[in-house]
Scaffold this motif. Structure first.
Motif, PDB file in Angstrom:
ATOM      1  N   MET A   1       0.885  -1.324  -0.084  1.00  0.00           N
ATOM      2  CA  MET A   1       0.161  -0.052   0.061  1.00  0.00           C
ATOM      3  C   MET A   1       0.748   1.243  -0.058  1.00  0.00           C
ATOM      4  N   ASP A   2       0.197   2.189  -0.498  1.00  0.00           N
ATOM      5  CA  ASP A   2       0.953   3.232  -0.277  1.00  0.00           C
ATOM      6  C   ASP A   2       0.041   3.999   0.732  1.00  0.00           C
ATOM      7  N   MET A   3       0.427   5.644   1.012  1.00  0.00           N
ATOM      8  CA  MET A   3      -0.193   6.231   2.125  1.00  0.00           C
ATOM      9  C   MET A   3      -1.445   6.222   1.574  1.00  0.00           C
ATOM     10  N   ASN A   4      -1.837   6.476   0.423  1.00  0.00           N
ATOM     11  CA  ASN A   4      -3.429   6.779   0.004  1.00  0.00           C
ATOM     12  C   ASN A   4      -4.132   5.733   0.464  1.00  0.00           C
ATOM     13  N   ALA A   5      -3.623   4.476   0.836  1.00  0.00           N
ATOM     14  CA  ALA A   5      -4.627   3.614   1.508  1.00  0.00           C
ATOM     15  C   ALA A   5      -4.761   3.746   3.052  1.00  0.00           C
ATOM     16  N   ALA A   6      -4.316   4.794   3.409  1.00  0.00           N
ATOM     17  CA  ALA A   6      -4.248   4.926   5.103  1.00  0.00           C
ATOM     18  C   ALA A   6      -5.639   5.668   5.391  1.00  0.00           C
ATOM     19  N   VAL A   7      -6.802   5.065   5.113  1.00  0.00           N
ATOM     20  CA  VAL A   7      -8.179   5.546   5.199  1.00  0.00           C
ATOM     21  C   VAL A   7      -8.893   4.555   6.118  1.00  0.00           C
ATOM     22  N   GLY A 105      -0.998  14.546   1.333  1.00  0.00           N
ATOM     23  CA  GLY A 105      -0.214  14.830   0.164  1.00  0.00           C
ATOM     24  C   GLY A 105       1.069  15.842   0.555  1.00  0.00           C
ATOM     25  N   CYS A 106       0.612  16.332   1.946  1.00  0.00           N
ATOM     26  CA  CYS A 106       1.795  17.353   2.241  1.00  0.00           C
ATOM     27  C   CYS A 106       2.676  16.661   3.215  1.00  0.00           C
ATOM     28  N   SER A 107       2.595  15.437   3.631  1.00  0.00           N
ATOM     29  CA  SER A 107       3.342  14.639   4.102  1.00  0.00           C
ATOM     30  C   SER A 107       4.578  13.886   3.304  1.00  0.00           C
ATOM     31  N   TYR A 108       4.029  13.841   2.049  1.00  0.00           N
ATOM     32  CA  TYR A 108       5.218  13.312   1.083  1.00  0.00           C
ATOM     33  C   TYR A 108       6.306  13.856   0.798  1.00  0.00           C
ATOM     34  N   LEU A 261      -2.820  14.565   9.151  1.00  0.00           N
ATOM     35  CA  LEU A 261      -2.288  14.002   8.034  1.00  0.00           C
ATOM     36  C   LEU A 261      -0.903  14.571   7.624  1.00  0.00           C
ATOM     37  N   ALA A 262      -0.665  15.921   7.924  1.00  0.00           N
ATOM     38  CA  ALA A 262       0.600  16.252   7.370  1.00  0.00           C
ATOM     39  C   ALA A 262       1.888  16.034   8.203  1.00  0.00           C
ATOM     40  N   PHE A 263       1.621  15.644   9.452  1.00  0.00           N
ATOM     41  CA  PHE A 263       2.794  15.529  10.270  1.00  0.00           C
ATOM     42  C   PHE A 263       2.816  14.046  10.793  1.00  0.00           C
ATOM     43  N   GLN A 303       3.023   9.807  -6.629  1.00  0.00           N
ATOM     44  CA  GLN A 303       2.292   9.749  -5.239  1.00  0.00           C
ATOM     45  C   GLN A 303       1.129  11.007  -5.287  1.00  0.00           C
ATOM     46  N   GLN A 304       1.585  12.053  -5.631  1.00  0.00           N
ATOM     47  CA  GLN A 304       0.838  12.981  -5.721  1.00  0.00           C
ATOM     48  C   GLN A 304      -0.397  12.928  -6.805  1.00  0.00           C
TER      49      GLN A 304
END
Length: 607
Positions: A1-7, A105-108, A261-263, A303-304
């Protein structure tokens, strides 16, 4: 997964035996496209397997001979954690709660910049194969073995969930045979991973990434055209409050805020792209250190784009169902089935496009599972077998690694069956193995127990989630869970509702704080010499940015040079996973440094 899966998605409504959840079926063209995906993936793997058959070495099988270029490594890094669960979960999150999740996306930026400039240089210059070899170089063999065993346990569980859950969702919506899809995916993936090794996995990831991109793009184009264009989609979403502003609430118990999300996402990114074996293995397969760093950079725009596409599908889906409301059957389905219903509704009458999206969905599963098989075979060989049996030949080690990879494939199928039988228990085990820490286990199991104790009719937007391992995928596997949500927690239960985005930060902080306290109480290094190549000089690098006149006033000398590469004194790994010199020079190192402390231990900071 990528972070986009973190839901997180809430639990499904499970139909009774008398209620059919099947609403759509595949056409013959759709089946052809799905079969083509499997056939081409298998063909790519077999091509690399039979190319040079009989001349493969363990380095070629596990590390692609360390000759991979930037482009395929970057796409493989992207595909590894872009699982089918992410493809289903992100649009569902946007559909239900709005675009707040997009701020992940800010965390990327930091989440990829730090691995590129801190983790990759250290790992690459140590010439590692397994990320856990670093633990022995930095600490000792016991720490290495503990890290390896923890990784194997959590990955074995994770593989079963990733394989079973999308197949279950697909079966509920389309009637696609559940166990036929599970068996087909598992066996095809195991064959090309075991025979072709890492190079086959990386190149199939490239192909599967393109399929995922095309499948999502098709849904966005056709869906937006049917509702009047993307401008209308944005207008409807704004009118109904689905376009979120920046939520600056600092409360860590709110599921999604800008800070969460960002941090909090940065720590999750570091666990994924900094130290996870599947990703480290790809960095180290690059032909040069520069290529490894560039591949990490290239993941950022990818990722973005992936995150934006998932958000767009969610907004298009919301607009579509505002104009064409869901049926009663669809509203009672699990949230992670919404996307499949939407795809079958929007793409019906367009032969081949539903099959393309299903191919996209299973490309996510194939890329994630194949990476898991390969990384598990690597750590098993390098950390658990070769250090103890160094006398075995290269040919024997190569054959054994293929057998191990295929064995993990069969184990994955077994775990998929376990996943179908053990919903809440499996989730608790996954959370408990996030980092092998008691604190992670406590909070994870506590959140499950507390949530099962209080059930209400609706799902709050900031309800607690049940994440997969923070270094893999933090998506709630809703198809395995009963319908439960949380009331307002108090007391100790408040801790259990900590946002899942802070789990990685919480676990990392626990490890660092407890480790430092125990080290101080037990005497620290006890005169042992610390290998400077295992430490990235964070403080010297920062001090080197100061004006020269300021640096001269500092009580300790600042260094700006690269990591030292002299291996005359310190242990170095050989091809069989053993650290030579660690036994022979142990007494020599102790005597030569007795009564003095290495200067670099005061000037460098370990992460």
């Amino acid at each position: 997964m990528d972070m986009n899966a973190a839901v997180s998605t809430s639990a499904p409504f499970l139909p009774t035996s008398g209620t059919s959840m099947v609403t759509s079926t595949f056409s013959s063209v759709d089946y052809v496209i799905f079969v083509l995906l499997l056939a081409l993936s298998l063909a790519i793997g077999l091509y690399h397997a039979f190319r040079g058959w009989g001349r493969h070495t363990i380095g070629q099988l596990l590390m692609a001979d360390r000759k991979m270029g930037c482009f395929p490594v970057a796409l493989s890094l992207l595909a590894t954690f872009q699982s089918a669960v992410a493809l289903l979960g992100v649009p569902s999150e946007i559909y239900r709660f709005g675009t707040q999740y997009w701020f992940l996306g800010c965390s990327y930026f930091l989440g990829l910049l730090i691995p590129a400039h801190i983790f990759i240089p250290v790992f690459y210059r140590l010439h590692l194969t397994s990320a856990y070899e670093y633990l022995e170089l930095r600490f000792n063999k016991a720490v290495r073995v503990c890290g390896t065993v923890t990784f194997i346990l959590q990955m074995v569980i994770y593989m079963g969930v990733v394989l079973y859950a999308p197949s279950l969702a697909l079966n509920a919506v389309t009637g696609f045979d559940l166990w036929l899809s599970v068996l087909t995916l598992g066996i095809v993936c195991a064959v090309y991973t075991a025979l072709g090794g890492l190079k086959a996995v990386i190149w199939t990831d490239v192909f599967q990434t393109l399929v995922m991109f095309l499948g999502q793009l098709a849904v966005i184009i056709v869906g937006s055209a049917k509702v009047g264009g993307l401008g209308h989609v944005w207008e409807v979403a704004s009118q109904h409050g689905r376009i979120s502003g920046i939520e600056l609430d600092p409360d860590p118990f709110v599921r999604h805020t800008f800070w969460t999300l960002a941090f909090g996402g940065v720590f999750m990114m570091l666990s994924l792209y900094g130290v996870n074996q599947a990703q480290v293995q790809r960095y180290l397969s690059s032909r040069t250190e520069k290529a490894a760093v560039l591949s990490c950079y290239a993941v950022f725009p990818c990722q973005q784009v992936t995150l934006c596409m998932g958000c767009l599908i969610g907004l298009v889906m919301y607009t579509y169902y505002q104009e064409y409301p869901m049926s009663t059957q669809q509203t009672q389905a699990a949230p992670d089935q919404f996307v499949l219903y939407f795809v079958m509704d929007v793409l019906k009458g367009l032969p081949g496009l539903p099959g393309l999206f299903i191919a996209c969905l299973f490309s996510g599963s194939l890329s994630t599972i194949s990476s898991a098989f390969n990384s598990l075979a690597t750590v098993t060989m390098e950390d658990l077998i070769r250090p103890w049996f160094p006398e075995y030949s290269e040919a024997w080690a190569t054959r054994l690694s293929k057998i191990i990879a295929f064995g993990y494939g069969l184990l994955c199928l077994g775990m998929a069956y376990v996943s179908s039988q053990m919903g809440p228990v499996l989730q608790g085990a996954i959370v408990g193995l996030v980092a092998g820490l008691i604190m992670a286990f406590w909070i994870g199991i506590g959140s499950i127990v507390s949530s099962m104790g209080s059930s209400v009719a609706s799902s709050p937007s900031n309800g607690s989630s049940f994440p997969l391992p923070s270094n893999l995928t933090a998506v709630t596997m809703t198809t395995l869970m009963p319908l439960t949500t949380l009331s307002k927690p108090t007391g100790l239960l408040r801790l259990y509702s900590l946002s899942y985005m802070w789990y990685s930060a919480h676990n990392s902080t626990t490890v660092i704080v407890v480790g430092l306290i125990v080290s101080l109480l037990t005497g620290g290094m006890r005169g042992r010499t610390l290998n400077p190549r295992t430490i990235y000089p964070v403080l010297p690098k920062l001090l080197a940015l100061l004006p020269l006149s300021w640096q001269k006033q500092l009580p300790c000398k600042s260094y700006s040079q690269d990591l030292p590469t002299d291996t005359a004194v310190f242990s170095e790994k050989t091809s069989n996973g053993i650290l030579w010199g660690s036994r022979d020079k142990k007494e020599e190192d102790r005597s030569s440094h007795k009564g003095s402390s290495p200067t670099f231990t005061l000037q460098e900071t370990s992460l």
